[in-house]
Design an enzyme around this catalytic site. Structure first.
Site, mmCIF file in Angstrom:
data_model
loop_
_atom_site.group_PDB
_atom_site.id
_atom_site.type_symbol
_atom_site.label_atom_id
_atom_site.label_comp_id
_atom_site.label_asym_id
_atom_site.label_seq_id
_atom_site.Cartn_x
_atom_site.Cartn_y
_atom_site.Cartn_z
ATOM 1 N N HIS A 74 68.452 21.598 63.116
ATOM 2 C CA HIS A 74 69.291 22.549 62.898
ATOM 3 C C HIS A 74 70.429 22.003 64.162
ATOM 4 C CE1 HIS A 74 66.107 25.261 61.346
ATOM 5 N NE2 HIS A 74 65.520 24.608 62.108
ATOM 6 N N ARG A 115 70.339 17.409 59.627
ATOM 7 C CA ARG A 115 70.287 18.686 59.665
ATOM 8 C C ARG A 115 69.353 18.844 58.137
ATOM 9 N NH1 ARG A 115 75.815 21.983 59.821
ATOM 10 N NH2 ARG A 115 74.500 23.835 59.509
ATOM 11 N N HIS A 116 68.795 20.221 58.263
ATOM 12 C CA HIS A 116 68.159 20.598 56.791
ATOM 13 C C HIS A 116 69.014 20.545 55.817
ATOM 14 C CE1 HIS A 116 70.118 24.427 57.379
ATOM 15 N NE2 HIS A 116 69.747 24.388 58.739
ATOM 16 N N ARG A 128 63.479 25.871 56.123
ATOM 17 C CA ARG A 128 64.417 25.222 55.343
ATOM 18 C C ARG A 128 64.371 23.626 55.988
ATOM 19 N NH1 ARG A 128 66.672 28.915 59.012
ATOM 20 N NH2 ARG A 128 67.958 28.507 60.731
ATOM 21 N N ASN A 133 73.298 29.278 54.908
ATOM 22 C CA ASN A 133 74.619 28.465 54.839
ATOM 23 C C ASN A 133 75.585 28.623 53.808
ATOM 24 O OD1 ASN A 133 72.631 25.354 55.865
ATOM 25 N ND2 ASN A 133 73.784 26.704 57.087
ATOM 26 N N GLU A 185 65.982 26.536 65.409
ATOM 27 C CA GLU A 185 67.469 26.589 65.494
ATOM 28 C C GLU A 185 67.612 27.863 66.921
ATOM 29 O OE1 GLU A 185 70.347 25.921 66.260
ATOM 30 O OE2 GLU A 185 71.444 26.026 64.249
#
Length: 417
Positions: free
Chosen positions: A265, A122-123, A179, A129, A199
């Protein structure tokens, strides 16, 4: 015997793979010896001779497909990368998709495929987040930026080598969102941006917290809890929609000769990991894909996939405030490095002793290429970026995508789930 069993009872297609390259066969036999439970503890040459005798026995009774009245697909020396296909009496949507898939998978060839790895991550932690918000296109936090600088050094320790000890080429794939691009910024590999890797689209819920969704759209909140796989955000997507649009990405990953790092994502990586692990669709939305963790996939010659989870410790700390679904704000909690439990962890991998100097960001050339199925990528310049902003979904529902179950993601990783 098979024809007598199936004829008149069901529709069937024969798929036959033939390899005449002795060197490829010899390499394949030796790799099989490493993983076959039949030969554990035996001397390699003894095991190899026994395996060749077994194959000779199979050849005595094997019946090749030569009857042109049958429906069949023959793969002749395709594993060498120099072969061809014999497609006989194949028509219809699903048989055509099978042919297309086999053509892409076999392009990689056996030799290069033995050494390649696929990494999923994931980023780094984003502002959304930290705030517990869904979707959006926010930038990275200080922790996310630190992760982007640590990631290249960890990958460097995981690179495989080929038979002649030469390095295996690596490419980095990201979505078109900030991101993921920022997280891949320090990776010293050619970069490819896929719109299909974006995403899951949260529609009218984009930018909201789950507490806000529960308060403003209680029916949708409950519907998502009941069936996360099929629930579609208003004016947005469902997990099934995401799986469908990932088909060109999956096909390109199958046909690649080089290693691939996918910076993506949560929902998207759940679907990709599910495909390679080959388990049920229903379990995809519950797979844990923690932040700041590298997932390594290593295809093995016996057809299985070795999966390793490598947490990467982040030293930067910050407070996280996420409102609960009931609308009441929870007390600030210290954001901790999530620990994946669904897969094996590399001994010592990503441990606290890792101390990598952050490399310089790689340049981006900004070339733009449109492709429906993804391009062939030989000879790309280091640090270049190709933007596949129009690589959309295909008409078919890519139903084989699935994944192993694990616990629900932590609060810090909830956004975009």
């Amino acid at each position: 015997m098979l024809i007598a069993t199936f004829h008149g009872r069901c529709q069937y297609i024969f798929i036959e793979s033939i390899c005449n390259d002795t060197q490829v066969l010899e390499n394949n036999y030796r790799y099989k010896m490493k993983y076959s439970p039949d030969y554990q503890g035996l001397d390699t040459e003894v095991a190899l001779n026994d395996f060749k005798e077994r194959i000779a026995k199979y050849n005595e009774v094997y019946e090749p497909i030569n009857d042109r009245r049958l429906h069949y697909i023959k793969l002749i020396d395709m594993v060498t990368g120099r072969g061809y296909m014999d497609v006989n009496r194949i028509s219809g949507y699903i048989p055509g998709k099978i042919v297309f898939f086999l053509m892409q998978v076999c392009k990689a060839g056996m030799t290069a495929g033995q050494s390649r790895k696929i990494w999923l991550t994931r980023h780094g932690e984003s502002i959304f987040n930290m705030e517990g918000r869904i979707g959006g296109d926010s930038g990275l936090t200080a922790r996310g930026d630190e992760y982007s600088k640590l990631l290249p050094g960890v990958l460097e320790t995981r690179l495989p080598v080929t038979f002649n000890e030469a390095g295996v080429p690596v490419s980095a794939w990201t979505s078109t969102l900030r991101r993921t691009i920022a997280t891949a910024n320090y990776l010293p590999y050619p970069k490819l941006r896929w719109k299909a890797l974006d995403e899951i689209h949260a529609g009218v819920c984009d930018g909201m917290t789950y507490a806000e969704v529960a308060a403003k759209l209680p029916e949708d909140y409950d519907a998502r809890k009941r069936d996360k796989l099929r629930y579609r955000y208003p004016s947005g997507e469902s997990y099934l929609d995401v799986i469908q649009r990932l088909e060109p990405v999956i096909i390109e990953m199958e046909r690649e000769r080089e290693c691939v790092v996918v910076v993506g994502h949560q929902a998207v990586l759940r679907a990709i990991l599910g495909y390679f692990m080959g388990v049920s669709l229903e379990k995809i939305p519950r797979l844990e894909i923690p932040l700041h963790t590298l997932i390594e996939l290593h295809p093995r010659p016996d057809g299985t996939m070795e999966v390793l989870s490598i947490p990467i410790p982040i030293s930067t700390t910050q407070q996280l405030q996420i409102p609960s679904a009931a609308g009441a704000a929870s007390s600030p909690l210290q954001l901790q490095q999530p620990q994946g439990t669904a897969h094996k962890q590399v001994p010592g991998g990503g441990g606290s002793n890792l101390a990598f100097s952050p490399p310089k960001p790689s340049p981006v050339l900004g070339a733009s290429v449109s492709s429906r199925h993804g391009p062939s990528l030989p000879g790309r310049a280091l640090g270049s970026a190709i933007d596949l902003t129009t690589a959309g979904s295909m008409a078919a529902d890519y139903t084989p995508l699935s994944t192993a179950a694990a616990g629900a993601a932590g609060a810090a990783g909830a956004a975009g789930a």
